[in-house]
Scaffold this active site. Structure first.
Site, PDB file in Angstrom:
ATOM      1  CD  GLU A  41       1.854  -4.030   2.911  1.00  0.00           C
ATOM      2  OE1 GLU A  41       2.306  -4.545   1.873  1.00  0.00           O
ATOM      3  OE2 GLU A  41       0.635  -3.970   3.174  1.00  0.00           O
ATOM      4  CB  CYS A  69       3.273  -6.263  -0.522  1.00  0.00           C
ATOM      5  SG  CYS A  69       1.559  -6.757  -0.276  1.00  0.00           S
TER       6      CYS A  69
END
Length: 509
Positions: free
Chosen positions: A245, A282
């Site tokens: 990620e 995030c």
């Protein structure tokens, strides 16, 4: 030469707290990986690893006060946030224990011989097996939930894979404490301590991804760091899966009708979402498309009021603070960009939240303004004012892959009248999770969750949250014409383990 020391640092002051460990040498990494490989057999029994995961959760809860205090000292995220995050982490461990117990993730499929088929079908039995040692690279912004005992570790152990964690330098003391707790849980069930390795240091991270006994890796962090590891995983003599990620802008589109209907509520919600955790999530909304005109003005005012009421915050470390301050200054200097509430430095160790505005037309043609289409980690968002649906679509068409994409609709649009369905069709190619009339901050640990997206959000099509996260650490294998006595118990006709399976095309439970 002696290995460099690893220090715990207080981000509120920038001062070293304590010497925690030493950076791992290549020999240390090799020893950790080999110990993990040797622990594989102890995880072969699904009941054992499920019990191990539940005990790990129980022990983390018992050590909560000590762990939260250490986490706060190293992250400045605050006891309330960290207590909630630890609860989430314990839930994740039990969640994957339940998945291991159920066994559906093994994907058992049995086809008995059929000579009448064209071509004939032999006896075929397929299921999934663990890949082997998994390297986990801990994240800075979630010292519990995406770190030593986080989702990557929990799902890998649930799949039957031992783990070696590369600790994040922002919370080394906490990493050591959590690893100790998990090893104690392992010992309670006869699982060797090597089932969870822990190494520190930049070079150790590179040595880990290159180790020939590492079978897969999970990463949460920056585009630059993740891409370097991704490339290293692909460049190995035997490439391995790398589930990274890397970064996400998480665009939000507010339709003209939605702004007319509830501009103040949307602006207030945006302020709360983009400043949550000092903007260090995030899935923070980093680009918000808002209509030009009076309704958009009301939304921007509500956003300014909400962000203006937010106290200065401490970022996870001083490097991130410096990057944030430089990044918002560079963006604010672009032609046509305004700062109704300027983000930036608030003190020697803190930052203030803010937002920038820009005409959406500046984002449709490339050039220097493309910087506004890149993630800026911290409490800032970019409000792009669009004139008409075509201009909003033009901006969306230029965006890279994202973890999330959000639309705020009017009541009529949400009921299927107007452009609602068309907007969802525009957003779906951009992200792994599409939200309607909500905010992306907050990622529920639930079976249907998907936390991933097109590159650069992630490097694979998998998820790091939700039940299917376990699939990253497994591979399928099929047995053909294998005598019953030689088959793994998971594939035998009498189904001694009571697994859900598909047999001759029919689902059995």
């Amino acid at each position: 030469m002696a290995a460099a020391p690893v220090w715990s640092v207080d981000p509120r002051t920038g001062k070293q707290r304590e010497r925690v460990a030493a950076e791992a040498t290549a020999q240390d990494v090799d020893a950790a990986v080999r110990a993990a490989r040797d622990a594989r057999g102890a995880l072969a029994d699904r009941a054992v690893r499920a019990a191990f995961l539940r005990t790990a959760a129980d022990r983390l809860e018992t050590a909560r006060d000590r762990l939260v205090a250490t986490a706060d000292a190293e992250s400045a995220l605050g006891p309330a946030r960290l207590t909630g995050e630890l609860a989430r982490t314990c839930h994740q461990l039990r969640f994957f224990a339940d998945i291991a117990d159920e066994g559906a993730f093994l994907d058992v499929i049995i086809d008995h011989p059929d000579d009448t088929a064209t071509p004939p079908v032999p006896d075929l039995r397929r299921y999934k097996v663990p890949l082997g040692v998994v390297a986990v690279y801990a994240a800075s912004n979630f010292p519990f939930a995406f770190s030593v005992a986080g989702g990557d570790t929990a799902s890998a152990l649930g799949a039957g894979c031992p783990v070696v964690v590369k600790a994040h330098p922002d919370h080394p003391a906490l990493s050591e404490q959590v690893a100790e707790v998990l090893r104690g849980a392992a010992a309670e069930h006869g699982v060797p301590a090597g089932v969870l390795g822990l190494v520190h240091g930049f070079e150790a991270g590179l040595d880990l991804i290159r180790h020939p006994l590492v079978a897969a890796a999970g990463f949460t962090g920056s585009v630059r760091g993740g891409r370097a590891l991704f490339d290293a995983a692909a460049a190995r003599p035997a490439p391995i899966p790398f589930h990274g990620e890397l970064g996400s802008l998480n665009p939000v589109l507010v339709t003209e009708a939605a702004a007319e209907e509830r501009a103040e509520a949307v602006g207030t919600g945006l302020a709360g979402s983009m400043t949550l955790g000092a903007g260090q999530f995030c899935v923070k909304p980093g680009l918000v498309l808002v209509p030009a005109g009076a309704a958009g003005d009301r939304l921007v005012k509500a956003l300014a009021d909400g962000v203006g009421a937010t106290a200065p915050g401490v970022l996870l470390d001083h490097r991130m603070r410096d990057t944030f301050v430089a990044g918002v200054a560079e963006r604010a200097a672009l032609p046509g960009v305004e700062a109704p509430l300027a983000p930036g430095a608030a003190g020697e160790h803190t930052v203030r939240a803010g937002f920038l505005t820009v005409p959406a037309a500046e984002l449709t043609g490339g050039g220097a303004h493309d910087l506004l289409l890149e993630e800026c980690f911290g409490p800032v968002t970019v409000v792009a004012r669009y004139s008409g649906a075509d201009e909003a679509t033009a901006v969306l068409s230029r965006l890279p892959g994202n973890l999330t994409a959000t639309v705020h609709l009017s009541a009529d649009e949400a009921a299927g009248r107007g452009r609602g369905a068309g907007i969802l069709a525009e957003l779906t190619p951009l992200a792994g999770r599409v939200l309607v009339d909500a905010w992306p901050t907050g990622v529920a640990v639930a079976p249907a969750q998907h936390h991933g997206g097109p590159y650069p959000a992630t490097t694979s099509t998998s998820t790091s949250v939700g039940s299917t996260a376990v699939e990253r650490w497994m591979r399928p294998v099929a047995y053909q014409n294998t005598p019953e006595a030689l088959l793994p118990p998971e594939l035998r006709d009498d189904n001694p383990l009571g697994l859900p399976r598909r047999c001759d095309g029919r689902l059995e439970r």
